[in-house]
Structures are given as structure tokens and as C-alpha cells.
Design an enzyme around this catalytic site. Structure first.
Site, PDB file in Angstrom:
ATOM      1  N   LEU A  51       0.854  -1.187   0.000  1.00 23.45           N
ATOM      2  CA  LEU A  51       0.000   0.000   0.000  1.00 23.45           C
ATOM      3  C   LEU A  51       0.894   1.242   0.000  1.00 23.45           C
ATOM      4  CD1 LEU A  51      -2.641  -1.055   2.697  1.00 23.45           C
ATOM      5  CD2 LEU A  51      -2.714  -1.437   0.219  1.00 23.45           C
ATOM      6  N   CYS A 112      -5.427   3.194  11.390  1.00 23.30           N
ATOM      7  CA  CYS A 112      -4.811   2.871  10.108  1.00 23.30           C
ATOM      8  C   CYS A 112      -4.964   1.388   9.799  1.00 23.30           C
ATOM      9  CB  CYS A 112      -3.336   3.263  10.136  1.00 23.30           C
ATOM     10  SG  CYS A 112      -2.509   3.162   8.533  1.00 23.30           S
ATOM     11  N   CYS A 211       4.948   6.176  11.031  1.00 21.80           N
ATOM     12  CA  CYS A 211       5.575   6.459   9.743  1.00 21.80           C
ATOM     13  C   CYS A 211       5.687   7.957   9.477  1.00 21.80           C
ATOM     14  CB  CYS A 211       4.793   5.777   8.628  1.00 21.80           C
ATOM     15  SG  CYS A 211       3.030   6.166   8.599  1.00 21.80           S
TER      16      CYS A 211
END
Length: 370
Positions: A51, A112, A211
């Protein structure tokens, strides 16, 4: 390819049809790479899917795509890239910015996993590739309880790497179609397996827990870029002005360092008042609480209870579980009564409750009433 010295970690594979198909979610890190290699050796027809969440450095970003592609080339398996940047922007970036602007400290990882990774990944696997099973590099375990008729989520064998806390919001549908092969391994064993396979990611350093930090350098940089500066007052619990801040998004409940004020005694952030654009500080006992309300609850391993439960609760990923009584108001909202008052219970973070290794459920900590 060197054969793994460790046994098969997904027993349900045994006796399955020749070369069953599975999607390996590849971030470009050693964990997901090792999962793909293990399943490939065990006879799966593995297809890697990455992704693309954002531009920049890190395993969720452009750099991760390159390493994931290299792993697929090394293993001789197909590699697919799904452009998920708009989905990530709407569900994570915008969610974080709105939360910090409102004076809470959101936890993006569980959101997420549910809304950006597992759900869309399963949809893509089914609708585009015709594959119904996915595997990820998360350190957690899944089992099916036939008496309850539901899938249950458990901590990983490696408690230092256990990521079940971040998976509490997954649905039964997600768990039914997901494998976590690394749940039975330690991180050291994972690296040993990767090295024996000769994977190009075997010695790749650990990624940041978030991230966005890898891309922006720090959470402060990320928030400053999206929220800018909005100066306001730092006050004590009596309302006396002790100093000034450049934005409430620089602070979180329980914080002591970097307050930007001088004091003869240690002070901690007690709460953040977004309406008044104020950071409220006090002594340690003022930043502790005996109870907390939790909303948006997801019951994972058991049905929603109607009576109080004795549980072990984690209110942050890196904090140890503590005893508490869980009192359900509804399936979606519960009260936690801690056995001992807890310091720095932070609105927006997840409270996740366990019975031993079994993750029962979890939800989002509410802001306490003033």
C-alpha cells in the site's frame, strides 16, 4: 533459497490444497519480507501487495515500495502496488490534525490498521486478485474459539514486540481472513530466518513506530506544517498564568519535559483546554485518575458483556497492563475503574483490555469532564 530452521507457524496450512493463494502485505521491512519468504517456502502461491500511503522516507512511503519490490523479485513472486494515499490522507493525516487541534492525542495506528490497511487490503485481494486470505508481519496471534464461534486475538510470544494493542479494532471478518505468522517468533528469530533466506531486508534497521515521524523528522514538524503556531497560556489548575506556549498540539497529558516554564517543583500536563487555547499543568497527583471512560469500543475475543469484568488494561502501547474493573454502559462505551490511580491517562489514546494473553477488547479514551 535456504530452508527455514523453524517450524511452520500457521498450522491451518497443513493438508491444504496444492499451492493455495495468499496475499503478503509488504511494507519493505524485514518482518513482512520474512512472512512472504516463509509462506512461499511452505507452498503458498504468494502475491505481494504494498500500500502506497505517502511520499517520502520510511516503510509506509516511497522507500518501502522499492524494498518490497526487491523482495518480490528475490522470491520470484508477483508484486502489486495499491495507491492508498488519498485514503491515508483522509483517515490518518486529517484525523491526526483534527485531534491535535482539539486538544487530544490521537492514536493513528489502530485506525490505520482497520480503515487503511486490513479492510482495503482484503477488498483488493478479493476483488482484484481473487484471493481471500492475507498475511502480515504483525507480532500477534489468532485462534478460533469454536464454543464462542468467534476468532480471538492474542499477544505475540515475544512480549517486547507484541503489537496486539494496535490490532484491537479489527473485526471478526478481518481476523477470519488474516494470518500473523510471526506471532510465534521472537524478533531475534525473525532476523535469523531472514538472514538464512538471504533476504535483502535482513539487516534493515527498525522503522519508527509512526511512519509520519520517518517522513517529517518528528511529530512536532508534522503538526507545525499542518497547524502552524497559535500562541496561548500555560496555567496551573487554579488558572494562574505560568508561561506561554506556541500551540496546544505540542503538548500531551502527562508530559513533563519541554513545557517551557520555570518551576521549583516538577509539573506535568494535566489537561489541554482547546476552547481556551490553554495548557493546564499541575503536580503529578493532579495528572492521575482513578477512572476513565472509553468510547467506540470494539469487542474482539468475547461478546460484549452486560456485567462488570475484572481485566488488565493498557492505556498506552509502552505501558504495562494494570488491574481494573470494566463496567459496561453499552456495547460501545465502558467505564474503567483502576485498582490504583493511573498517571497520564491520555484522551485520544487507546485503552485495551486483556485476560492474560487474550485481548478482550478496546476503545478510545474520552476527555474527562472538567
Amino acid at each position: 533459497m535456504v530452508t527455514s530452521p523453524y517450524p511452520l507457524v500457521a498450522p491451518e496450512i497443513a493438508g491444504s490444497p496444492s499451492r493455495p493463494r495468499i496475499v503478503a502485505a509488504l511494507s519493505g521491512g524485514v518482518d513482512s519480507s520474512t512472512v512472504a519468504a516463509i509462506l512461499h517456502e511452505q507452498g503458498y502461491a504468494v502475491e505481494g501487495v504494498t500500500l502506497w500511503l505517502m511520499r517520502g522516507k520510511g516503510q509506509c512511503c516511497t522507500d518501502g515500495l522499492v524494498d518490497a519490490a526487491a523482495i518480490c523479485e528475490q522470491l520470484g513472486i508477483p508484486h502489486h502496488i495499491v495507491d492508498s494515499r488519498e485514503l491515508f490522507q483522509a483517515n490518518i493525516v486529517d484525523y491526526l490534525v483534527a485531534g491535535y487541534a482539539d486538544g487530544i492525542t490521537p492514536l493513528p495506528c489502530s485506525q490505520c490498521n482497520k480503515l487503511v490497511k486490513f479492510g482495503p487490503l482484503l477488498t483488493y485481494a478479493r476483488e482484484t486478485l481473487g484471493i481471500s486470505q492475507i498475511a502480515t508481519g504483525h507480532y500477534a496471534r489468532v485462534r478460533f474459539n469454536s464454543e464462542l464461534g468467534r476468532y480471538q486475538l492474542l499477544r505475540a510470544v515475544d512480549r517486547q514486540k507484541d503489537q496486539s494493542y494496535f490490532l484491537y479494532d479489527l473485526s471478526q471478518e478481518h481476523l477470519a481472513h488474516s494470518l500473523f505468522p510471526l506471532g510465534e517468533y521472537t524478533k531475534a528469530q525473525t532476523r535469523q530466518i531472514a538472514a538464512r533466506y538471504g533476504l535483502v531486508t535482513a539487516n534493515k534497521p527498525e522503522s519508527q513506530d509512526l511512519c509520519l515521524i520517518e517522513t517529517y523528522g518528528s511529530m512536532r514538524n508534522f503538526l507545525d506544517q499542518h497547524l502552524g503556531q497559535r500562541p496561548g497560556e500555560i496555567v496551573d489548575t487554579q488558572g494562574r498564568v505560568l508561561g506561554y506556549h506556541e500551540g496546544i498540539h505540542h503538548y500531551t497529558v502527562g508530559q513533563r519535559k519541554g513545557l517551557g516554564i520555570a518551576s521549583s517543583r516538577p509539573l506535568y500536563v494535566v489537561r489541554i483546554d482547546a476552547a481556551m487555547n490553554r495548557v493546564v499543568v499541575g503536580e503529578r497527583e493532579e495528572a492521575t485518575q482513578a477512572e476513565a471512560w472509553v468510547r467506540r469500543v470494539n469487542w474482539v475475543s468475547i461478546p460484549a458483556p452486560t456485567e462488570p469484568l475484572t481485566v488488565e488494561v493498557q492505556v498506552r502501547y509502552r505501558t504495562p497492563p494494570v488491574p481494573a474493573t470494566l463496567i459496561p454502559e453499552s456495547p460501545e462505551r465502558v467505564k474503567l475503574r483502576f485498582a490504583e490511580p493511573q498517571f497520564g491517562v491520555t484522551p485520544g489514546q487507546a485503552a485495551v483490555w486483556y485476560h492474560g494473553d487474550l485481548l478482550l477488547g478496546g476503545g478510545i479514551l474520552e476527555r474527562p469532564s472538567p
